[in-house]
Scaffold this motif. Structure first.
Motif, PDB file in Angstrom:
ATOM      1  N   PHE A 106       0.410 -11.968   1.525  1.00 23.66           N
ATOM      2  CA  PHE A 106      -0.673 -12.214   2.468  1.00 23.66           C
ATOM      3  C   PHE A 106      -0.096 -12.357   3.870  1.00 23.66           C
ATOM      4  CE2 PHE A 106      -2.078 -13.650  -1.620  1.00 23.66           C
ATOM      5  CZ  PHE A 106      -3.430 -13.364  -1.683  1.00 23.66           C
ATOM      6  N   ALA A 107      -0.830 -11.857   4.846  1.00 20.75           N
ATOM      7  CA  ALA A 107      -0.465 -12.013   6.250  1.00 20.75           C
ATOM      8  C   ALA A 107      -1.602 -12.732   6.968  1.00 20.75           C
ATOM      9  CB  ALA A 107      -0.210 -10.657   6.906  1.00 20.75           C
ATOM     10  N   GLY A 108      -1.307 -13.880   7.558  1.00 19.54           N
ATOM     11  CA  GLY A 108      -2.266 -14.578   8.390  1.00 19.54           C
ATOM     12  C   GLY A 108      -2.080 -14.134   9.832  1.00 19.54           C
ATOM     13  N   THR A 109      -3.136 -13.606  10.443  1.00 20.96           N
ATOM     14  CA  THR A 109      -3.034 -13.042  11.788  1.00 20.96           C
ATOM     15  C   THR A 109      -3.986 -13.779  12.728  1.00 20.96           C
ATOM     16  OG1 THR A 109      -4.819 -11.384  11.702  1.00 20.96           O
ATOM     17  CG2 THR A 109      -2.725 -10.820  10.614  1.00 20.96           C
ATOM     18  N   THR A 110      -3.975 -13.367  13.982  1.00 20.13           N
ATOM     19  CA  THR A 110      -4.916 -13.930  14.947  1.00 20.13           C
ATOM     20  C   THR A 110      -6.333 -13.439  14.712  1.00 20.13           C
ATOM     21  OG1 THR A 110      -4.304 -12.160  16.491  1.00 20.13           O
ATOM     22  CG2 THR A 110      -3.176 -14.274  16.731  1.00 20.13           C
ATOM     23  N   ASN A 111      -6.487 -12.475  13.792  1.00 19.23           N
ATOM     24  CA  ASN A 111      -7.814 -11.956  13.434  1.00 19.23           C
ATOM     25  C   ASN A 111      -7.998 -11.925  11.923  1.00 19.23           C
ATOM     26  OD1 ASN A 111      -7.239 -10.101  16.219  1.00 19.23           O
ATOM     27  ND2 ASN A 111      -9.219 -11.137  16.059  1.00 19.23           N
ATOM     28  N   GLY A 112      -7.681 -13.023  11.265  1.00 18.86           N
ATOM     29  CA  GLY A 112      -7.966 -13.144   9.849  1.00 18.86           C
ATOM     30  C   GLY A 112      -6.804 -12.829   8.927  1.00 18.86           C
ATOM     31  N   VAL A 113      -7.154 -12.538   7.664  1.00 15.33           N
ATOM     32  CA  VAL A 113      -6.183 -12.383   6.582  1.00 15.33           C
ATOM     33  C   VAL A 113      -6.144 -10.934   6.099  1.00 15.33           C
ATOM     34  CG1 VAL A 113      -5.615 -13.052   4.214  1.00 15.33           C
ATOM     35  CG2 VAL A 113      -6.461 -14.765   5.818  1.00 15.33           C
ATOM     36  N   PHE A 114      -4.917 -10.462   5.850  1.00 12.85           N
ATOM     37  CA  PHE A 114      -4.700  -9.159   5.225  1.00 12.85           C
ATOM     38  C   PHE A 114      -3.795  -9.375   4.017  1.00 12.85           C
ATOM     39  CE2 PHE A 114      -5.820  -8.420   9.556  1.00 12.85           C
ATOM     40  CZ  PHE A 114      -6.607  -7.277   9.542  1.00 12.85           C
ATOM     41  N   TYR A 115      -3.964  -8.519   3.007  1.00 15.37           N
ATOM     42  CA  TYR A 115      -3.141  -8.672   1.811  1.00 15.37           C
ATOM     43  C   TYR A 115      -2.880  -7.311   1.182  1.00 15.37           C
ATOM     44  CZ  TYR A 115      -6.834  -7.930  -1.741  1.00 15.37           C
ATOM     45  OH  TYR A 115      -7.786  -7.391  -2.557  1.00 15.37           O
ATOM     46  N   LYS A 116      -1.922  -7.288   0.276  1.00 14.14           N
ATOM     47  CA  LYS A 116      -1.602  -6.069  -0.459  1.00 14.14           C
ATOM     48  C   LYS A 116      -0.737  -6.433  -1.648  1.00 14.14           C
ATOM     49  CE  LYS A 116       2.767  -4.877   1.713  1.00 14.14           C
ATOM     50  NZ  LYS A 116       3.621  -3.746   2.107  1.00 14.14           N
ATOM     51  N   ARG A 117      -0.606  -5.484  -2.569  1.00 13.33           N
ATOM     52  CA  ARG A 117       0.428  -5.630  -3.589  1.00 13.33           C
ATOM     53  C   ARG A 117       1.786  -5.581  -2.903  1.00 13.33           C
ATOM     54  NH1 ARG A 117      -2.891  -1.870  -6.170  1.00 13.33           N
ATOM     55  NH2 ARG A 117      -3.958  -2.631  -8.037  1.00 13.33           N
ATOM     56  N   ILE A 118       2.702  -6.361  -3.403  1.00 16.33           N
ATOM     57  CA  ILE A 118       4.010  -6.436  -2.772  1.00 16.33           C
ATOM     58  C   ILE A 118       4.683  -5.072  -2.709  1.00 16.33           C
ATOM     59  CG2 ILE A 118       6.370  -7.297  -3.170  1.00 16.33           C
ATOM     60  CD1 ILE A 118       5.139  -9.960  -3.938  1.00 16.33           C
ATOM     61  N   SER A 119       4.463  -4.240  -3.719  1.00 16.55           N
ATOM     62  CA  SER A 119       5.185  -2.970  -3.809  1.00 16.55           C
ATOM     63  C   SER A 119       4.517  -1.821  -3.070  1.00 16.55           C
ATOM     64  CB  SER A 119       5.364  -2.587  -5.278  1.00 16.55           C
ATOM     65  OG  SER A 119       4.095  -2.452  -5.910  1.00 16.55           O
ATOM     66  N   GLU A 120       3.312  -2.016  -2.511  1.00 20.06           N
ATOM     67  CA  GLU A 120       2.628  -0.893  -1.880  1.00 20.06           C
ATOM     68  C   GLU A 120       2.798  -0.918  -0.366  1.00 20.06           C
ATOM     69  OE1 GLU A 120      -1.578  -0.525  -1.869  1.00 20.06           O
ATOM     70  OE2 GLU A 120      -1.923  -2.691  -1.855  1.00 20.06           O
ATOM     71  N   ASN A 121       2.294   0.112   0.295  1.00 23.93           N
ATOM     72  CA  ASN A 121       2.506   0.292   1.728  1.00 23.93           C
ATOM     73  C   ASN A 121       1.231   0.173   2.556  1.00 23.93           C
ATOM     74  OD1 ASN A 121       5.292   0.893   1.370  1.00 23.93           O
ATOM     75  ND2 ASN A 121       4.729   2.959   0.717  1.00 23.93           N
TER      76      ASN A 121
END
Length: 208
Positions: free
Chosen positions: A136-151
């Motif tokens: 997960f990435a917490g940014t100045t405009n909310g949350v983004f996520y992904k599977r660890i192995s994907e791009n």
């Protein structure tokens, strides 16, 4: 920790072998002038990002639970790493949130990195966090996520939750997102882990 052994940061790495009752400095291999910012342990390696007074940052790695540290990645002058997440052979780094640079990702235990920003609509990163096979990435405009192995990053934001997210924590039931001035929000872990194939912000929402 490893049985009764703990690692912690207070500028430099410290190690305890008695469940935290006593601590000793454990900075063999740390370059002079570096002070640690974040520490993560994956089960195989411990990682520390450490900066200097001249705005450079080095990623240090230890394969013997903090007895010895090796520099494995260096940012160069003018770039300061602030955030670190690691899981298995994957390591994720982010620059201080004032730099619109985004995220670096490694698939080889921190030996090499590439930019990992596909899908991010904000590259001002406040925090990174791993849970299960997700990052997960917490940014100045909310949350983004992904599977660890994907791009590809995917948004977890909507019109209500599009906030300045500063940190994450999880328990067995929820993932919690702390925000700057807008409280703590949560999302059931089971919703994320069972719906990860759909990547739908309309299905997966944080609630206050």
């Amino acid at each position: 920790n490893l049985n009764d052994t703990l690692l912690a940061l207070k500028g430099m790495p410290y190690k305890s072998t008695d469940c935290g009752i006593t601590w000793t400095l454990s900075n063999n291999g740390f370059t002079a002038g570096h002070h640690g910012g974040e520490l993560r342990y994956t089960g195989q390696y411990a990682y520390v990002i450490a900066g200097t007074s001249v705005s450079t940052t080095t990623l240090f790695r230890s394969g013997d639970f903090g007895n010895n540290w090796t520099p494995v990645y260096y940012t160069g002058s003018g770039f300061r790493l602030k955030h670190l997440a690691a899981k298995e052979n994957y390591v994720f780094l982010a620059y201080i949130s004032l730099q619109d640079t985004g995220i670096l990702a490694s698939t080889d235990y921190g030996e090499s990195f590439n930019l990992d920003n596909t899908g991010l609509t904000s590259k001002f990163i406040n925090t990174l966090f791993t849970d299960s096979n997700l990052v997960f990435a917490g940014t100045t405009n909310g949350v983004f996520y992904k599977r660890i192995s994907e791009n590809q990053w995917h948004s977890l934001n909507n019109t209500e939750f599009n906030l300045d997210v500063t940190n994450f924590i999880s328990d067995s039931t929820y993932i919690y997102a702390g925000t700057k001035g807008n409280g703590v929000w949560r999302m059931p872990r089971k919703d994320i882990l069972t719906s990860v194939n759909e990547y739908s912000a309309g299905v997966l929402n944080f609630s206050l």
